[in-house]
Design a protein around this motif. Sequence first.
Motif, mmCIF file in Angstrom:
data_model
loop_
_atom_site.group_PDB
_atom_site.id
_atom_site.type_symbol
_atom_site.label_atom_id
_atom_site.label_comp_id
_atom_site.label_asym_id
_atom_site.label_seq_id
_atom_site.Cartn_x
_atom_site.Cartn_y
_atom_site.Cartn_z
ATOM 1 N N GLY A 63 0.539 16.520 2.338
ATOM 2 C CA GLY A 63 0.486 15.621 3.369
ATOM 3 C C GLY A 63 0.110 14.219 2.865
ATOM 4 O O GLY A 63 -0.408 14.075 1.663
ATOM 5 N N VAL A 64 0.236 13.073 3.557
ATOM 6 C CA VAL A 64 -0.166 11.748 3.228
ATOM 7 C C VAL A 64 -0.953 11.090 4.555
ATOM 8 O O VAL A 64 -0.642 11.541 5.608
ATOM 9 C CB VAL A 64 1.094 10.976 2.932
ATOM 10 N N ASN A 65 -1.597 10.228 4.132
ATOM 11 C CA ASN A 65 -2.648 9.359 5.183
ATOM 12 C C ASN A 65 -2.531 7.967 4.704
ATOM 13 O O ASN A 65 -3.385 7.606 3.491
ATOM 14 C CB ASN A 65 -3.872 10.070 5.439
ATOM 15 N N VAL A 66 -1.892 6.866 5.228
ATOM 16 C CA VAL A 66 -2.008 5.534 5.149
ATOM 17 C C VAL A 66 -2.902 5.017 6.060
ATOM 18 O O VAL A 66 -2.724 4.816 7.158
ATOM 19 C CB VAL A 66 -0.654 4.790 5.078
ATOM 20 N N LEU A 67 -4.205 4.999 5.543
ATOM 21 C CA LEU A 67 -5.313 4.598 6.341
ATOM 22 C C LEU A 67 -5.099 2.947 6.925
ATOM 23 O O LEU A 67 -5.141 2.171 6.074
ATOM 24 C CB LEU A 67 -6.691 4.728 5.768
ATOM 25 N N TRP A 68 -5.463 2.592 8.178
ATOM 26 C CA TRP A 68 -5.352 3.474 9.413
ATOM 27 C C TRP A 68 -3.999 3.063 9.984
ATOM 28 O O TRP A 68 -4.070 2.541 11.032
ATOM 29 C CB TRP A 68 -6.534 3.228 10.350
ATOM 30 N N ASP A 69 -3.034 3.662 9.598
ATOM 31 C CA ASP A 69 -1.753 3.194 10.025
ATOM 32 C C ASP A 69 -0.766 4.323 9.989
ATOM 33 O O ASP A 69 -0.134 4.725 9.046
ATOM 34 C CB ASP A 69 -0.955 1.838 8.925
ATOM 35 N N GLY A 70 -0.645 4.749 11.443
ATOM 36 C CA GLY A 70 0.288 6.055 11.722
ATOM 37 C C GLY A 70 1.675 5.999 11.351
ATOM 38 O O GLY A 70 2.289 6.525 10.689
ATOM 39 N N ARG A 71 2.187 4.641 11.671
ATOM 40 C CA ARG A 71 3.770 4.506 11.555
ATOM 41 C C ARG A 71 3.920 4.457 9.746
ATOM 42 O O ARG A 71 5.024 4.897 9.502
ATOM 43 C CB ARG A 71 4.152 3.248 12.036
ATOM 44 N N ALA A 72 3.087 3.625 9.050
ATOM 45 C CA ALA A 72 3.436 3.713 7.816
ATOM 46 C C ALA A 72 3.051 5.220 6.988
ATOM 47 O O ALA A 72 3.886 5.553 6.027
ATOM 48 C CB ALA A 72 2.065 2.735 6.980
ATOM 49 N N SER A 73 2.320 5.999 7.776
ATOM 50 C CA SER A 73 2.080 7.413 7.139
ATOM 51 C C SER A 73 3.136 8.083 7.505
ATOM 52 O O SER A 73 3.553 8.975 6.412
ATOM 53 C CB SER A 73 0.780 8.004 7.801
ATOM 54 N N THR A 103 1.022 -1.250 -0.044
ATOM 55 C CA THR A 103 0.043 0.020 -0.195
ATOM 56 C C THR A 103 0.903 1.333 -0.108
ATOM 57 O O THR A 103 0.681 2.092 -0.750
ATOM 58 C CB THR A 103 -0.951 -0.003 1.066
ATOM 59 N N ALA A 104 1.790 1.509 0.950
ATOM 60 C CA ALA A 104 2.554 2.368 0.991
ATOM 61 C C ALA A 104 3.862 2.680 -0.125
ATOM 62 O O ALA A 104 3.875 3.675 -0.441
ATOM 63 C CB ALA A 104 3.394 2.661 2.388
ATOM 64 N N ILE A 105 4.080 1.577 -0.670
ATOM 65 C CA ILE A 105 4.944 1.539 -1.608
ATOM 66 C C ILE A 105 4.340 1.894 -2.967
ATOM 67 O O ILE A 105 4.661 2.603 -3.840
ATOM 68 C CB ILE A 105 5.442 0.024 -2.071
#
Length: 271
Positions: A96-106, A76-78
């Motif tokens: 900004g960015v938001n990888v739902l729902w993963d704060g560390r990945a964001s 996903t983040a890749i």
Amino acid sequence: MASWLKDAFDNPKPVIAMLHLSALPGDTLYDSAAGMRAIVERARRELHALQEGGVDGVLISNEFSLPYLTQTEPITAISMARIIGELVDEIEIPYGVNVLWDGRASIDLAMATGAQYVREIFTGVYASDFGLWNTNVGEVARHRHRIGADHVKLFFNIVPESATYLAERDLESLTRSTVFATLPDALCVSGLTAGAPTDTQTLAIAKSAAGDVPVFVNTGVRSHNIAEQLSIADGAIVGTTFKKDGVFENEVDAARVTELITAAQEFRRSL
């Protein structure tokens, strides 16, 4: 208001637009026939419509990665990094960015792509539509520091969508303890789901308890209520309202962007 907010955005009470990416590889709704190229091209069209409409910032998220994970898969983040890499030279406003729902990945994605801020659920334990949902803000904060991302601002969503806080605490005490104990850069207050109106009384309670920490209205902002919302909040994050016919799944409609930003500008001139 925090000085970083004034430094980051040209206008007071900024309007940050959501750039919702189509379903990504690994997601249940991913269109493998159209592939990544179609995702990039839709994101490019929407980015330009938002910028031409005058938004103050953009927040890039995997909004269509339904149903969401609380610990995302690496793909996903890749995939998001690839999309942002293809668009970054065309982004003219703070992003900004938001990888739902993963704060560390964001935070990882922000560091890798040069994003200035992230929005996520960093605190609390919730009963949610996708199961019991726990967080570890101390671990995430230390991870941000360890990878050299202290400059990445953290927007804490303290009234998360599709979830209920398990502790029996009122919003005022929750806001005060979040500000004191977890060091957010900004707070976000939401309605029930994407596009759902944010109750102004709820927004006012969070704002009064947040001290110098900026508070953003996170859902349900429209041209007819943005003046009321910004009279309380320090800024707005807007997604569904900018879509054609105000429908979550549709692409951004440039005319709707212009309409809302015009209303925001009229209000800001009165400040």
